[in-house]
Design an enzyme around this catalytic site. Structure first.
Site, PDB file in Angstrom:
ATOM      1  N   ARG A  15       0.848  -1.204   0.000  1.00  0.00           N
ATOM      2  CA  ARG A  15       0.000   0.000   0.000  1.00  0.00           C
ATOM      3  C   ARG A  15       0.874   1.241   0.000  1.00  0.00           C
ATOM      4  NH1 ARG A  15      -4.876  -1.659   4.226  1.00  0.00           N
ATOM      5  NH2 ARG A  15      -5.193  -3.683   3.219  1.00  0.00           N
ATOM      6  N   SER A  70      -8.002  -1.167   0.891  1.00  0.00           N
ATOM      7  CA  SER A  70      -8.982  -1.496   1.923  1.00  0.00           C
ATOM      8  C   SER A  70      -9.594  -0.280   2.608  1.00  0.00           C
ATOM      9  CB  SER A  70      -8.330  -2.428   2.931  1.00  0.00           C
ATOM     10  OG  SER A  70      -9.277  -2.884   3.845  1.00  0.00           O
ATOM     11  N   HIS A  71      -9.355  -0.167   3.915  1.00  0.00           N
ATOM     12  CA  HIS A  71      -9.993   0.897   4.699  1.00  0.00           C
ATOM     13  C   HIS A  71      -9.296   2.243   4.542  1.00  0.00           C
ATOM     14  CE1 HIS A  71      -6.724  -0.790   6.976  1.00  0.00           C
ATOM     15  NE2 HIS A  71      -6.657   0.324   7.667  1.00  0.00           N
ATOM     16  N   ASP A  95     -16.180  -1.778   4.699  1.00  0.00           N
ATOM     17  CA  ASP A  95     -15.016  -0.958   4.351  1.00  0.00           C
ATOM     18  C   ASP A  95     -14.782  -0.882   2.840  1.00  0.00           C
ATOM     19  OD1 ASP A  95     -14.021  -3.502   3.892  1.00  0.00           O
ATOM     20  OD2 ASP A  95     -12.002  -2.993   4.580  1.00  0.00           O
ATOM     21  N   ASP A 147     -12.940  -2.404   0.623  1.00  0.00           N
ATOM     22  CA  ASP A 147     -12.937  -3.600  -0.214  1.00  0.00           C
ATOM     23  C   ASP A 147     -13.904  -4.668   0.269  1.00  0.00           C
ATOM     24  OD1 ASP A 147     -11.366  -4.001   2.044  1.00  0.00           O
ATOM     25  OD2 ASP A 147     -10.067  -5.446   1.067  1.00  0.00           O
ATOM     26  N   ASP A 161     -14.313  -6.376   3.088  1.00  0.00           N
ATOM     27  CA  ASP A 161     -14.005  -7.501   3.974  1.00  0.00           C
ATOM     28  C   ASP A 161     -14.233  -7.180   5.447  1.00  0.00           C
ATOM     29  OD1 ASP A 161     -11.828  -5.835   4.143  1.00  0.00           O
ATOM     30  OD2 ASP A 161     -10.320  -7.363   3.674  1.00  0.00           O
ATOM     31  N   ARG A 162     -14.461  -5.904   5.769  1.00  0.00           N
ATOM     32  CA  ARG A 162     -14.716  -5.550   7.174  1.00  0.00           C
ATOM     33  C   ARG A 162     -16.190  -5.256   7.408  1.00  0.00           C
ATOM     34  NH1 ARG A 162     -10.003  -1.816   9.715  1.00  0.00           N
ATOM     35  NH2 ARG A 162      -8.244  -2.854   8.716  1.00  0.00           N
ATOM     36  N   GLU A 200     -10.076  -8.034  15.894  1.00  0.00           N
ATOM     37  CA  GLU A 200     -10.695  -6.880  16.565  1.00  0.00           C
ATOM     38  C   GLU A 200     -10.904  -5.700  15.616  1.00  0.00           C
ATOM     39  OE1 GLU A 200      -8.689  -4.043  16.651  1.00  0.00           O
ATOM     40  OE2 GLU A 200      -7.176  -5.299  15.661  1.00  0.00           O
ATOM     41  N   LYS A 221     -11.530 -12.275   5.243  1.00  0.00           N
ATOM     42  CA  LYS A 221     -12.643 -11.857   6.074  1.00  0.00           C
ATOM     43  C   LYS A 221     -13.729 -11.340   5.150  1.00  0.00           C
ATOM     44  CE  LYS A 221     -10.291  -7.480   7.282  1.00  0.00           C
ATOM     45  NZ  LYS A 221      -8.881  -7.637   6.877  1.00  0.00           N
TER      46      LYS A 221
HETATM   47  C1  VG1 Z   1      -5.022  -3.668   9.989  1.00  0.00           C
HETATM   48  C2  VG1 Z   1      -5.752  -4.450  11.066  1.00  0.00           C
HETATM   49  C3  VG1 Z   1      -5.640  -5.930  10.797  1.00  0.00           C
HETATM   50  C4  VG1 Z   1      -6.171  -6.229   9.395  1.00  0.00           C
HETATM   51  C5  VG1 Z   1      -5.445  -5.376   8.376  1.00  0.00           C
HETATM   52  C6  VG1 Z   1      -6.011  -5.535   6.981  1.00  0.00           C
HETATM   53  O1  VG1 Z   1      -3.651  -4.000  10.019  1.00  0.00           O
HETATM   54  O2  VG1 Z   1      -5.238  -4.140  12.338  1.00  0.00           O
HETATM   55  O3  VG1 Z   1      -6.340  -6.634  11.787  1.00  0.00           O
HETATM   56  O4  VG1 Z   1      -5.992  -7.582   9.087  1.00  0.00           O
HETATM   57  O5  VG1 Z   1      -5.559  -4.002   8.719  1.00  0.00           O
HETATM   58  O6  VG1 Z   1      -7.353  -5.218   6.949  1.00  0.00           O
HETATM   59  P1  VG1 Z   1      -2.559  -3.070  10.736  1.00  0.00           P
HETATM   60  O7  VG1 Z   1      -1.248  -3.718  10.450  1.00  0.00           O
HETATM   61  O8  VG1 Z   1      -2.700  -1.694  10.182  1.00  0.00           O
HETATM   62  O9  VG1 Z   1      -2.899  -3.071  12.196  1.00  0.00           O
HETATM   63  V1  VG1 Z   1      -8.014  -4.586   5.540  1.00  0.00           V
HETATM   64  O10 VG1 Z   1      -9.651  -4.585   5.684  1.00  0.00           O
HETATM   65  O11 VG1 Z   1      -7.230  -3.051   5.575  1.00  0.00           O
HETATM   66  O12 VG1 Z   1      -7.384  -5.465   4.307  1.00  0.00           O
HETATM   67 CO    CO Z   2     -10.584  -4.316   3.959  1.00  0.00          CO
END
Ligand code: VG1
Ligand code: CO
Length: 548
Positions: free
Chosen positions: A23, A118-119, A282, A284, A286-287, A369, A381
């Protein structure tokens, strides 16, 4: 005519995938050779051809963010040039992450490329991302992403086909040189999978009887999936889904379904006009965030409730094989696993660590979480899956979210839980804080902080029970004698400075004290977290940017 060109390039620093793929800021990804180098590294590592020389089949799609459409054309031209036989692409280059995972499995392909950050916000000056998923549908494990990174450090050329754009707006078969491009409806196979898992008739009857929900897709990829499944197939009133059209910049929203960024949904769910159930997803898809009328469901609690009630849905009627959670996720799911007499697992952060447990049939439901829940139906997810499982449970139990949650806490006790994020910290200062924390770990047990005695402190290390691979330094844990816990980690998905995540947990066995405000219940743990790590002294921050 289509011709294959080999382009000279040089390594670009920093192409190291994090928690979930590579990313970067969009302008970085759009920079000269940036996307091409990384995609070539993917093909160099996984191969676009089989050993017999025949081409492989891949899935391609993304969350629709800015540059998604252009990147898709580049990836297709490179897949063709590298010898792939066929790529299955979501119409408009759109696929939610769980839908991509499903297509990879359904078509027994050799993996897939998902374009998403993603988010993280999207747009010309926001974030973009690329990740590779394996033939099992799950994110590439660390060994594979590390090999891709290594490849980016020594790359000298990439292959690309000179050709016109493929019309990704038209469903059907297209040709790119010798490679077939099958453009598919992004929703239909996924929707069929959901129908196979859940009691759609019961959920339809619930909506017909007046049950109301709000689904906030946050102008991201879930919109078309949610409209088709909730409104068209399950009969939820038109307009149940809001922000349901995916936009390249997510309408300026931050497509991170938590109480801070899904503020509008939270306000509605706590208002007099609140529907029975609310959810958000979110970038993509998955959340998920789940909210009842006047009650927020923490993701750790959601995982526990889903695990305890999954047998009410047809797809899980035979019961669960096991429950897995990421280490920072609260222990609420563990209590359910113990009560059900099934296996429980604690993995590092990131869905890729669940893949082996799911493949081996050791775990059926997994969760994090960070608003991630899913099962062995795919290897990612899955936001809408969680929403549908909740709806199935609500339809069978005929109780409110609040009633279900309260009964859960009375039975299992409540793990008060919160995560505090400190964003865009100076990286050197964040690293110095962790160095100091790690150096002091051995001296912590026995110390008393805020009236709580530290029983153990370590840096989480994980040995995969299936393949024996070891992952070190996955988060600093401080455990207290009364079951409270603090975890410190640095985010692996951010694109600006460092993000410190502090995970806070405290167990209340009940029956008294189950209805406190989480921040109040956690107040001593929060103070201890600041004191033990010296957060203010190291980072200059006294309060978090985001609280979930
Ligand atoms: C974050 C979350 C993690 C999740 C990851 C990808 O990672 O804490 O639990 O699996 O995002 O989610 P990090 O390293 O920033 O804590 V997604 O929906 O952004 O693919
Ligand atoms: Co996501």
């Amino acid at each position: 005519m289509s011709q294959i060109t080999t382009v000279s390039t040089v390594p670009i620093a920093g192409q190291k995938p994090g928690t979930s793929g590579l990313r970067k800021k969009t302008p970085v990804f759009m920079g000269r050779h940036y996307l091409e180098n990384f995609v070539q590294a993917i093909f160099d590592v996984v191969g676009a051809r089989n050993e017999d020389g025949g081409g492989k089949t891949f899935v391609l799609g993304g969350d629709g963010r800015y540059f998604n459409d252009r990147a898709a054309q580049v990836i297709l031209r490179m897949a063709a040039a590298n010898g792939a036989a066929r790529v299955i692409v979501g119409q408009g280059a759109i696929l939610s992450t769980p839908a991509a995972s499903h297509l990879i499995r359904l078509n027994r392909t050799d993996g897939g490329i998902i374009m998403s950050a993603s988010h993280n916000p999207g747009g010309p000056n926001e974030d973009f991302g690329v990740k590779f998923n394996m033939p099992n549908g799950g994110p590439a494990p660390e060994g594979v992403t590390e090999a891709m990174y290594q490849r980016t450090t020594e790359i000298t050329e990439y292959k690309v086909m000179e050709a016109q754009d493929v019309d990704l707006g038209r469903v059907g078969r297209h040709q790119l040189g010798a490679m077939v491009v099958d453009v598919v409806d992004p929703v239909s196979d996924y929707a069929a999978l959901m129908e196979s898992l859940f009691d759609f008739a019961a959920i339809r009857a619930m909506f017909a009887a007046g049950f109301r929900m709000r689904m906030d897709a946050m102008c991201a990829v879930t919109g078309p999936y949610a409209v088709e499944i909730l409104e068209h197939r399950l009969g939820a009133p038109r307009g149940t889904c809001v922000n349901a059209t995916p936009l390249p910049d997510f309408g300026g929203l931050h497509p991170d379904p938590n109480p801070t960024w899904a503020r509008a949904l939270m306000d509605e769910m706590f208002s007099d006009a609140a529907p029975d159930f609310g959810a958000a997803s979110d970038g993509d898809g998955d959340r998920n965030m789940v909210v009842g009328r006047g009650i927020y469901v923490s993701p750790s609690d959601s995982l526990a409730v889903l695990a305890a009630n999954a047998h009410l849905a047809p797809g899980y009627a035979a019961g669960l094989k096991g429950v897995a959670r990421s280490m920072p996720t609260s222990a609420a799911a563990d209590r359910v696993a113990d009560a059900l007499g099934i296996a429980k697992y604690e993995t590092p952060t990131g869905w890729k660590f669940f893949g082996n447990l799911l493949d081996a049939g050791r775990a059926t439901i997994c969760g994090e979480e960070s608003f991630g829940t899913g099962s062995d139906h795919v290897r990612e997810k899955d936001g809408l899956w969680a929403v549908l499982l909740w709806l199935n449970i609500l339809a069978v139990r005929k109780q409110s979210v609040a009633e279900i949650l309260r009964e859960h806490w009375v039975r299992f006790g409540r793990n008060y839980y919160s995560r505090h994020d400190f964003e865009a910290i100076d990286t050197a200062r964040a690293e110095a804080m962790f160095a100091a924390l790690r150096a002091g770990l051995a001296g912590l047990p026995g110390q008393v902080v805020e009236g709580m005695t530290i029983s153990a402190a370590d840096d989480f290390a994980y040995t995969d029970p299936v393949d024996g691979s070891v992952s070190l330094k996955q988060g600093v844990r401080v455990l207290f004698g009364d079951g409270s816990r603090i975890v410190y980690r640095l985010s692996g998905t951010g694109t600006e400075g460092a993000t410190l995540r502090v995970y806070l947990e405290r167990y209340a066995p009940g029956p008294e004290g189950l209805d406190l405000d989480a921040q109040q219940a956690l107040a001593p743990v929060i103070r201890a977290a600041h004191a033990l790590a010296g957060i203010a002294a190291h980072t200059g921050r006294t309060a978090p940017d985001v609280v979930t």
